[in-house]
Design a protein around this motif. Sequence first.
Motif, PDB file in Angstrom:
ATOM      1  N   TYR A 204      47.131  22.043  31.548  1.00 39.73           N
ATOM      2  CA  TYR A 204      46.009  21.772  30.639  1.00 39.73           C
ATOM      3  C   TYR A 204      44.808  21.189  31.377  1.00 39.73           C
ATOM      4  CZ  TYR A 204      48.808  23.018  26.645  1.00 39.73           C
ATOM      5  OH  TYR A 204      49.547  23.723  25.740  1.00 39.73           O
ATOM      6  N   TYR A 205      45.079  20.378  32.392  1.00 42.65           N
ATOM      7  CA  TYR A 205      43.999  19.823  33.200  1.00 42.65           C
ATOM      8  C   TYR A 205      43.224  20.939  33.908  1.00 42.65           C
ATOM      9  CZ  TYR A 205      41.727  17.363  37.050  1.00 42.65           C
ATOM     10  OH  TYR A 205      40.808  16.894  37.948  1.00 42.65           O
ATOM     11  N   LEU A 206      43.959  21.872  34.503  1.00 47.12           N
ATOM     12  CA  LEU A 206      43.312  22.982  35.211  1.00 47.12           C
ATOM     13  C   LEU A 206      42.511  23.858  34.255  1.00 47.12           C
ATOM     14  CD1 LEU A 206      46.150  24.021  37.684  1.00 47.12           C
ATOM     15  CD2 LEU A 206      44.068  22.727  38.194  1.00 47.12           C
ATOM     16  N   GLU A 207      43.070  24.132  33.095  1.00 45.19           N
ATOM     17  CA  GLU A 207      42.357  24.957  32.120  1.00 45.19           C
ATOM     18  C   GLU A 207      41.106  24.232  31.612  1.00 45.19           C
ATOM     19  OE1 GLU A 207      41.429  28.346  30.397  1.00 45.19           O
ATOM     20  OE2 GLU A 207      43.207  28.073  31.678  1.00 45.19           O
ATOM     21  N   GLU A 208      41.202  22.935  31.435  1.00 41.62           N
ATOM     22  CA  GLU A 208      40.033  22.144  31.018  1.00 41.62           C
ATOM     23  C   GLU A 208      38.917  22.264  32.056  1.00 41.62           C
ATOM     24  OE1 GLU A 208      38.806  17.427  30.610  1.00 41.62           O
ATOM     25  OE2 GLU A 208      40.908  17.964  30.842  1.00 41.62           O
ATOM     26  N   ARG A 209      39.267  22.140  33.325  1.00 40.80           N
ATOM     27  CA  ARG A 209      38.266  22.221  34.399  1.00 40.80           C
ATOM     28  C   ARG A 209      37.636  23.607  34.486  1.00 40.80           C
ATOM     29  NH1 ARG A 209      36.855  17.423  34.383  1.00 40.80           N
ATOM     30  NH2 ARG A 209      38.437  15.954  34.958  1.00 40.80           N
ATOM     31  N   LYS A 210      38.466  24.640  34.359  1.00 38.80           N
ATOM     32  CA  LYS A 210      37.937  26.014  34.425  1.00 38.80           C
ATOM     33  C   LYS A 210      36.965  26.282  33.285  1.00 38.80           C
ATOM     34  CE  LYS A 210      41.962  27.919  36.733  1.00 38.80           C
ATOM     35  NZ  LYS A 210      43.144  28.772  36.607  1.00 38.80           N
ATOM     36  N   ARG A 211      37.299  25.829  32.103  1.00 40.38           N
ATOM     37  CA  ARG A 211      36.399  26.035  30.967  1.00 40.38           C
ATOM     38  C   ARG A 211      35.122  25.204  31.108  1.00 40.38           C
ATOM     39  NH1 ARG A 211      38.527  28.911  26.429  1.00 40.38           N
ATOM     40  NH2 ARG A 211      40.675  29.424  26.870  1.00 40.38           N
ATOM     41  N   GLN A 212      35.256  24.011  31.679  1.00 40.19           N
ATOM     42  CA  GLN A 212      34.066  23.184  31.907  1.00 40.19           C
ATOM     43  C   GLN A 212      33.115  23.890  32.872  1.00 40.19           C
ATOM     44  OE1 GLN A 212      33.306  20.015  30.437  1.00 40.19           O
ATOM     45  NE2 GLN A 212      31.360  20.747  31.212  1.00 40.19           N
ATOM     46  N   ARG A 213      33.671  24.513  33.900  1.00 43.63           N
ATOM     47  CA  ARG A 213      32.844  25.265  34.847  1.00 43.63           C
ATOM     48  C   ARG A 213      32.113  26.403  34.140  1.00 43.63           C
ATOM     49  NH1 ARG A 213      36.320  28.217  38.306  1.00 43.63           N
ATOM     50  NH2 ARG A 213      35.755  30.037  37.119  1.00 43.63           N
ATOM     51  N   LYS A 214      32.782  27.101  33.248  1.00 41.53           N
ATOM     52  CA  LYS A 214      32.155  28.197  32.499  1.00 41.53           C
ATOM     53  C   LYS A 214      31.044  27.674  31.588  1.00 41.53           C
ATOM     54  CE  LYS A 214      36.232  31.113  32.577  1.00 41.53           C
ATOM     55  NZ  LYS A 214      37.303  31.714  31.786  1.00 41.53           N
ATOM     56  N   VAL A 215      31.272  26.520  30.980  1.00 39.95           N
ATOM     57  CA  VAL A 215      30.241  25.919  30.125  1.00 39.95           C
ATOM     58  C   VAL A 215      29.016  25.563  30.958  1.00 39.95           C
ATOM     59  CG1 VAL A 215      29.674  23.873  28.742  1.00 39.95           C
ATOM     60  CG2 VAL A 215      31.801  25.113  28.320  1.00 39.95           C
ATOM     61  N   PHE A 216      29.235  24.971  32.108  1.00 41.08           N
ATOM     62  CA  PHE A 216      28.109  24.647  32.995  1.00 41.08           C
ATOM     63  C   PHE A 216      27.334  25.909  33.355  1.00 41.08           C
ATOM     64  CE2 PHE A 216      30.327  20.636  34.739  1.00 41.08           C
ATOM     65  CZ  PHE A 216      29.677  19.844  33.815  1.00 41.08           C
ATOM     66  N   TRP A 217      28.045  26.983  33.637  1.00 46.80           N
ATOM     67  CA  TRP A 217      27.395  28.236  34.001  1.00 46.80           C
ATOM     68  C   TRP A 217      26.544  28.773  32.850  1.00 46.80           C
ATOM     69  CZ3 TRP A 217      26.308  30.619  38.303  1.00 46.80           C
ATOM     70  CH2 TRP A 217      25.920  31.944  38.263  1.00 46.80           C
TER      71      TRP A 217
END
Length: 148
Positions: free
Chosen positions: A27-40
């Motif tokens: 869940y931590y990894l998925e949270e980070r990946k989605r945060q990166r997409k939001v930033f993009w």
Amino acid sequence: DKDMISSFHEFYLEFEKIGNFREATKYYLEERKRQRKVFWREKKFVAALRFWIWEITCGYGENLWRWNLMCLCILLAFTAIYYSFRLIAPVTSCFDYFYFSLVTFTNFGYGDIHPCGVIAKILVSVEFFLGIFMLGMLLTYVSRRFFR
């Protein structure tokens, strides 16, 4: 996606609370990946780039093997550059190129071998800063493990 980030964070905290670190990590990894997409999507390119680099270098502080592989790749790349263009002196064997790269990357800098020319000094500086950066990634990994 922002709601999903919040949900993943809550799941991560709950799994950590009960001691299920394997699921918490997912869940931590998925949270980070989605945060990166939001930033993009929000055109926060520096933050998105920072998250992307964090992912490829050490898996957001969760993958020590990836960190080791990245360090080895950096060392071998700089070794090849130093060897190809003969950027260091004095050299007594081919191993000296790897030795110089390792000493520079780890920030020891013994001084027995030195760069020759401006380009070599620039490359040494880049490798030095990459070594500091990768040390920071290692500290991320260690601190994540320590605080569990």
